[in-house]
Design an enzyme around this catalytic site. Structure first.
Site, PDB file in Angstrom:
ATOM      1  N   GLU A 196       0.818  -1.210   0.000  1.00  0.00           N
ATOM      2  CA  GLU A 196       0.000   0.000   0.000  1.00  0.00           C
ATOM      3  C   GLU A 196       0.853   1.262   0.000  1.00  0.00           C
ATOM      4  O   GLU A 196       0.555   2.238  -0.689  1.00  0.00           O
ATOM      5  CB  GLU A 196      -0.948   0.020   1.207  1.00  0.00           C
ATOM      6  CG  GLU A 196      -2.188  -0.838   1.063  1.00  0.00           C
ATOM      7  CD  GLU A 196      -1.940  -2.313   1.346  1.00  0.00           C
ATOM      8  OE1 GLU A 196      -0.793  -2.676   1.713  1.00  0.00           O
ATOM      9  OE2 GLU A 196      -2.875  -3.105   1.208  1.00  0.00           O
TER      10      GLU A 196
ATOM     11  N   HIS B 175      -8.824  -5.442  11.071  1.00  0.00           N
ATOM     12  CA  HIS B 175      -9.393  -5.213   9.736  1.00  0.00           C
ATOM     13  C   HIS B 175     -10.750  -4.538   9.784  1.00  0.00           C
ATOM     14  O   HIS B 175     -11.496  -4.582   8.816  1.00  0.00           O
ATOM     15  CB  HIS B 175      -9.488  -6.542   8.959  1.00  0.00           C
ATOM     16  CG  HIS B 175      -8.155  -7.083   8.581  1.00  0.00           C
ATOM     17  ND1 HIS B 175      -7.996  -8.231   7.819  1.00  0.00           N
ATOM     18  CD2 HIS B 175      -6.899  -6.644   8.852  1.00  0.00           C
ATOM     19  CE1 HIS B 175      -6.707  -8.477   7.647  1.00  0.00           C
ATOM     20  NE2 HIS B 175      -6.018  -7.523   8.280  1.00  0.00           N
TER      21      HIS B 175
END
Lengths: 455, 345
Positions: free
Chosen positions: B79, B148
């Protein structure tokens, strides 16, 4: 740490109290146990002791002012503490209190949300009202911002509006209700100004007092006068007696007793007891007679309890005591406990002690609690006959007139005798007319044959 | 009246007239991206599995086939790397859309997305802008565990220079995504995994929804409920329940939290005198706390109670399904807050 003296809760029903008199002034040294002030509760005027040694740093509530229970009324600086700085620190609290006197009209509302917040497990959902989490805020008047603005716009004195929010906070709907009521009152008074038809029940805008649930609009607009604020005691009298008179089916039964024998015996006793400082009153004999009569008539020593009648084991005779104007007037009921087990001498001493204490220092809660029957005596004023309102939860009250010399007929001969009229007020849910007559006949026997009271 | 939303709770249609059709939330996001990519050659999509796999959540389904590998770019699981690359391309004139499989994964790209993109225009003295859209799933997706299940708006809304869009319906998602792509500043676009399959009507004709314009989902007079994203639906459910109790809620969907449509909120609170803010991020220093502070400031004399807030509980997101449900702002918590705020508790 300086000690904050707060308005104490001196009775179960007390929500606010008035400082009748300060016995100390700022700067005075006080000892633990010293009476610093006289406090008027809803029932009586009582002494407020200090529990610490120190000096009065500041008096926050001046005499004559009424504040809610828990409101700081003075601060005591302990030994070694600087009087001036304690006073300065207490000032902001004092400033908050200053605005309260008008505000205490609002009854303390138990913060419901405080209970609920424990039910809500979630830590993030803010359903508590946000005050109890960090301790109580100051005792100043609580008004939500929008309620304050609405009241201001409408020209309503927000301190006269009963707050129904947490801790008595005045909220929007309270002001809306006050507005609506003010409008409806205005409307009804413009329809028929000055006419008797304008009597409305309910005060203009739920002005909070503990007073009678109903008051009446003035009948005429031209009458002039002055308004005397209700003392706590007057509020309690108003509330409780309206409750009694409107919820208890009262009726009265009167009987006349010949007092010659009793008065003769009293005179003789008092002569013999004079040396020991005892002076029996007619009322003392009456208390004993009423108490002894309970053995035969248990329903006169009972309370109506909704679905049953509670017959009390103890016989506690309440005696109505009027208070002098300098104590604020009004009346209290002092209680002589276990009156059926006490001698005349003991009853007399108890009654005298109660009356003296009531008129000087004020009675304690205990001394005013748990009467099972009440006697009200206006004989000393020369009243021949009157009726009394039952003192709940009693089932009966005896109204006693004066013993008066008058022409009487004895065995067909007109002569002079002394007679006294007594009138029972009774709760018909507990006591029927014939029962009342029988109780009075028992009393009559005791009074007219007073030897039976002694042995 | 043509139903713009399939959700029957949404009584207020968007003010966009004309024919509509019903599509899923994920289709709405894709349609917006495709329309903008057809319109503007500078726009391209990159991210993990967006191309050959059609996107982890099938948002980019068919886009590789239409636009080719040059404009729909699969990236490594990196990312920080691909965010930085996209920012560089934005500075040099492209208009990238960066898909994060989950916004939770964007935390490893914090430096480029928070420290570079939002400050670029400022730090370059106006030489470089950063027209870029970061998008992905935000919030608890349903038993994804603590790491998450982030609602990153709690963290990211603190940074000056970002625009944050959190739509609650397919129609909003499409209209706001098109606006996001055309915006010259970095936009954080937050979708919800739990809403991707939600169906709703979108207008046939092209439309854009401007940032900073809240939608009043339900008009009411007793309490203002402010929310955005998925919890808006909980607010609507709560409002139905509360209506039966005689509490008439006005539900405001903010749609974007940066910029924040304060005028709509303020007008509503001035009417109702009570406000509850529902925000699925944690309460401390959150968009919800900011909105509550703004309401307190601008509506001080209008409030009948302090502004109540409903957030996720102040703990890491639990995995157990019942605990997760209890942790999130839910209908029960919202009802309790409204009752308390309106003194009906």
């Amino acid at each position: 740490m300086p000690i904050e003296l707060t308005m104490p809760r001196l009775s179960d029903t007390m929500e606010a109290g008035t400082v009748v008199r300060w016995n100390v002034k700022e700067g005075d040294a006080v000892k633990s146990g010293a009476v610093v002030a006289d406090i008027e509760t809803d029932k009586a005027t009582m002494e407020m002791p200090c529990f610490d040694d120190g000096r009065i740093a500041v008096i926050l509530v001046e005499s004559g002012k009424q504040v809610k229970v828990g409101t700081p009324i003075a601060v005591v600086a302990l030994e070694g503490e600087d009087l001036a700085s304690v006073k300065a620190n207490a000032r902001h609290a004092g400033a908050a209190v200053a605005g309260v006197s008008g505000a205490v009209a609002a009854p303390a509302v138990v913060p419901v949300a405080a209970v609920q917040s424990t039910v809500v497990a979630s830590v993030q959902t803010e359903t508590s009202h946000g005050m109890e989490e960090f301790g109580a805020t100051t005792a100043r008047m609580r008004v939500s911002p929008v309620a304050r603005r609405m009241a201001e716009d409408a020209g309503i004195d927000v301190s006269k509006v009963v707050g129904t929010g947490p801790a008595g906070r005045v909220i929007k709907r309270d002001v809306e209700l006050a507005l609506a009521q003010a409008q409806s009152n205005r409307a009804s008074s413009t329809v028929a100004p000055g006419a008797s038809a304008t009597i409305v029940t309910g005060s203009a805008m739920r002005v909070s007092t503990n007073a009678a649930p109903t008051s009446f609009a003035p009948l005429a607009l031209t009458l002039r006068g002055r308004d005397v604020a209700l003392s706590n005691m007057r509020q309690t009298i108003a509330r409780r007696l309206v409750e009694s008179k409107t919820t208890i089916p009262h009726y009265q039964v009167t009987m006349k007793f010949s007092m010659d024998a009793l008065l003769a015996m009293r005179k003789s006793f008092n002569e013999k007891l004079a040396a020991s400082g005892i002076k029996l009153s007619v009322n003392d004999f009456l208390v004993r007679a009423c108490a002894l009569a309970m053995a035969e008539h248990p329903y006169f020593n009972a309370s109506f309890a909704g679905d049953s009648i509670r017959i009390h084991e103890q016989v506690n005779i309440g005696v109505a005591i009027s208070l002098p104007q300098e104590r604020g007037g009004g009346l209290v009921v002092g209680v002589i406990t276990d009156a059926d087990h006490k001698s005349l001498r003991q009853l007399s001493s108890d009654a005298r002690t109660l009356a003296e204490k009531a008129r000087t220092k004020g009675l304690s809660m205990q001394e005013m609690s748990d009467a099972t029957f009440t006697i009200s005596n206006l004989g000393m004023f020369g009243v021949e006959h009157f009726t009394a309102i039952i003192n709940p939860p009693n089932s009966a009250i005896l109204a006693c007139g004066a013993a008066i010399e008058q022409p009487v007929v004895r065995k067909g001969v007109l002569c002079v005798g002394t007679e006294m009229q007594v009138t029972l007020s009774l709760d018909h849910r507990v006591i029927d007319g014939a029962m009342a007559a029988e109780y009075l006949r028992t009393l009559k026997e005791f009074i007219e044959e007073p030897e039976t009271l002694v042995v | 009246m043509s139903a713009v939303m399939s959700n029957p709770l949404f009584r207020e249609p968007l003010s966009i007239a004309g024919a509509t059709r019903e599509i899923e939330f994920r289709d709405a996001v894709r349609e917006a991206m495709c329309e903008e990519m057809r319109r503007d050659k500078r726009v391209y999509l990159l991210g993990e599995e967006v191309a050959q796999y059609d996107g982890a959540y099938k948002v980019s389904k068919g886009m590789l086939a239409e636009f080719g590998a040059g404009r729909v770019v699969d990236t490594p699981i990196s990312e920080s790397g691909f965010s930085g690359m996209a920012i560089g391309s934005a500075m040099l004139g492209l208009r990238p859309i960066v898909e994060f499989m989950s916004w939770s994964f964007a935390l490893v790209a914090a430096d480029p997305i928070l420290n570079n993109a939002p400050k670029m225009l400022y730090m370059s003295g106006g030489q470089f802008g950063c027209p870029i859209v970061f998008r992905g799933n935000d919030g608890a997706g349903g038993q994804l565990g603590s790491t998450h299940s982030w609602s990153v708006e709690g963290l990211f809304s603190n940074v000056p220079g970002v625009k944050i869009v959190i739509p609650s319906t397919p129609a909003d998602a499409k209209g706001l995504m098109k606006t996001a792509i055309r915006d010259d500043d970095p936009v954080f676009f937050m979708e919800s995994e739990r809403l991707l399959s939600m169906k709703g009507h979108v207008p046939e004709a092209e439309y854009l929804i401007p940032f900073g314009h809240a939608a009043i989902r339900r008009a009411g007079k007793d309490c203002t409920l402010c929310s955005w994203g998925r919890p808006v639906h909980f607010c609507m459910e709560a409002a139905e329940i509360l209506a039966k109790e005689g509490i008439d809620c006005e539900v405001i969907d903010l749609r974007t939290i940066r910029p924040l449509d304060l005028p709509t909120v303020i007008a509503s609170v001035r009417k109702t005198s009570a406000a509850v803010v529902v925000d699925q991020s944690w309460s401390f220093a959150s968009p919800g706390s900011e909105l509550a502070a703004q309401i307190h400031r601008h509506c001080f004399d209008d409030l009948d109670n302090f502004v109540h807030r409903v957030h996720s509980d102040d703990v890491p997101t639990p995995y157990a399904v019942a605990l997760e449900q209890e942790y999130l702002p839910n209908v029960r918590k919202i009802c309790e807050a409204v009752r308390s705020a309106t003194y009906r508790a």
